[in-house]
Design an enzyme around this catalytic site. Structure first.
Site, short mmCIF file in Angstrom:
data_model
loop_
_atom_site.label_atom_id
_atom_site.label_comp_id
_atom_site.label_asym_id
_atom_site.label_seq_id
_atom_site.Cartn_x
_atom_site.Cartn_y
_atom_site.Cartn_z
N HIS A 58 0.19 2.17 -2.74
CA HIS A 58 -0.96 2.75 -3.43
C HIS A 58 -2.00 3.30 -2.44
O HIS A 58 -2.74 4.23 -2.77
CB HIS A 58 -1.66 1.69 -4.30
N CYS B 223 7.46 0.09 -2.83
CA CYS B 223 6.45 -0.95 -3.00
C CYS B 223 6.63 -1.95 -1.87
O CYS B 223 7.72 -2.53 -1.71
CB CYS B 223 6.65 -1.62 -4.36
N ASN B 224 5.60 -2.12 -1.06
CA ASN B 224 5.70 -3.06 0.07
C ASN B 224 5.84 -4.50 -0.41
O ASN B 224 6.57 -5.29 0.19
CB ASN B 224 4.43 -2.98 0.93
N TYR C 115 1.81 -6.75 -8.59
CA TYR C 115 2.77 -7.62 -7.90
C TYR C 115 2.07 -8.44 -6.82
O TYR C 115 2.50 -9.55 -6.49
CB TYR C 115 3.86 -6.78 -7.24
N GLY C 116 1.02 -7.87 -6.25
CA GLY C 116 0.34 -8.54 -5.13
C GLY C 116 -0.24 -9.90 -5.49
O GLY C 116 -0.55 -10.70 -4.62
N CYS D 53 0.62 -0.88 1.56
CA CYS D 53 0.81 -0.91 0.11
C CYS D 53 0.92 0.56 -0.26
O CYS D 53 0.09 1.37 0.19
CB CYS D 53 -0.39 -1.56 -0.57
N1 DGL Z 1 2.31 -0.57 -4.61
C1 DGL Z 1 2.59 -1.95 -4.38
C2 DGL Z 1 2.82 -2.23 -2.90
O1 DGL Z 1 3.19 -1.34 -2.17
C3 DGL Z 1 1.70 -3.02 -4.92
C4 DGL Z 1 0.81 -2.87 -6.06
C5 DGL Z 1 0.70 -4.16 -6.86
O2 DGL Z 1 0.05 -5.13 -6.41
O3 DGL Z 1 1.33 -4.16 -7.91
O4 DGL Z 1 2.66 -3.33 -2.46
#
Ligand code: DGL
Length: 270
Positions: free
Chosen positions: A196, A80-81, A48-49, A194
């Site tokens: 992750h 997810c941020n 998503y980033g 994030c």
């Molecule tokens: N885990 C996601 C977050 O907290 C982002 C990972 C992604 O880039 O998909 O932003």
């Protein structure tokens, strides 16, 4: 919020692109060990980033709408941020259940720092969000906030949860991008913005080579979920959780054991 019906308790839904949401789920199940869990990973959309605001503002509410229709959760957590800082309002207006977001822990970091210099590691999309600017203005206006995008840490965390050893050079480079900025030598607190990244906390602490506190919002989110569901009658025993993904099930096979550790034993395709 309705009380659980006997024999059929609505689950808590967690949503991320991949394994990142486990950093939020792990804190939540400490407080609510018997709550049924549905963990949704939009692997077809990872990362998503690297996506645009417009794409995520459309994609995230649409997926959550389908998930809510299928699993009828009592509450949804966007673990997810990136998705939260962009699409939380869109999701809230599309769903008629409580939605908890995950946003950078700028307020606690501002209370914890002694040097007044805070670092923030996030995805490329998260660090440019006006939502982050607003949190900084509201809670850290008297502090210096240095930001760095570390998309490579998303892949390092994914690798770790497949059972691989994350490349130490990748961790080091991500951290250097923050600590080597002007003023970075005074950073004493780093926000893991994030979901992750807390999965790499030990690796990051080792790479830092000096005492730095790495913080994230997972504990606070877990308490918020527990508070919002305080009227629920959760089952007396722990429940088998469900993992659901937009990817092919064969592609997520290497992650199964990571999810099974959290009692997630059924794997489905959305
Ligand atoms: N885990 C996601 C977050 O907290 C982002 C990972 C992604 O880039 O998909 O932003």
């Amino acid at each position: 919020m309705t009380k659980a019906q006997i024999g059929k308790c609505p689950p808590l839904l967690f949503f991320d692109t991949g394994v990142g949401g486990l950093s939020v789920l792990s804190e939540t199940i400490k407080l609510l060990p018997n709550a049924p869990i549905v963990y949704a990973a939009d692997y077809a959309g990872l990362p998503y980033g690297m996506k645009s605001e417009a794409e995520l503002a459309a994609r995230v509410p649409a997926l959550l709408g389908r998930l809510v229709e299928r699993y009828k959760p009592v509450l949804a957590t966007i673990a997810c941020n990136t998705a939260s800082t962009i699409a939380l309002d869109h999701v809230r207006s599309a769903l008629d259940i409580p939605v908890v977001g995950t946003v950078p822990a700028i307020k606690p970091a501002s209370e914890l720092t002694r040097t007044g210099v805070i670092g923030l590691l996030g995805t490329r999309a998260t660090i440019r969000q006006p939502y982050v600017d607003r949190l900084a203005a509201d809670f850290a206006s008297d502090k210096i906030l240095l930001r760095h995008a570390a998309p490579e840490l998303v892949y390092a965390a994914e690798a770790k949860l497949r059972g691989e050893t994350p490349d130490p050079d990748v961790i080091q480079q991500a951290l250097s991008g923050l600590l080597d900025q002007a003023g970075g030598e005074r950073i004493d607190t780093v926000i893991l913005a994030c979901t992750h990244f807390p999965l790499l906390r030990e690796e990051l602490a080792e790479a830092a080579g000096r005492p730095i506190q790495f913080i994230d919002g997972a504990k606070g989110i877990a308490h918020r979920i527990a508070y919002l569901t305080k009227d629920m009658s959760w089952p007396v025993d722990s429940q088998d959780g469900i993992f659901v993904t937009t990817a092919e099930l064969a592609d997520i096979a290497p992650y199964r054991s990571a999810f099974e550790k959290y009692g997630i034993t059924q794997f489905e395709k959305l």
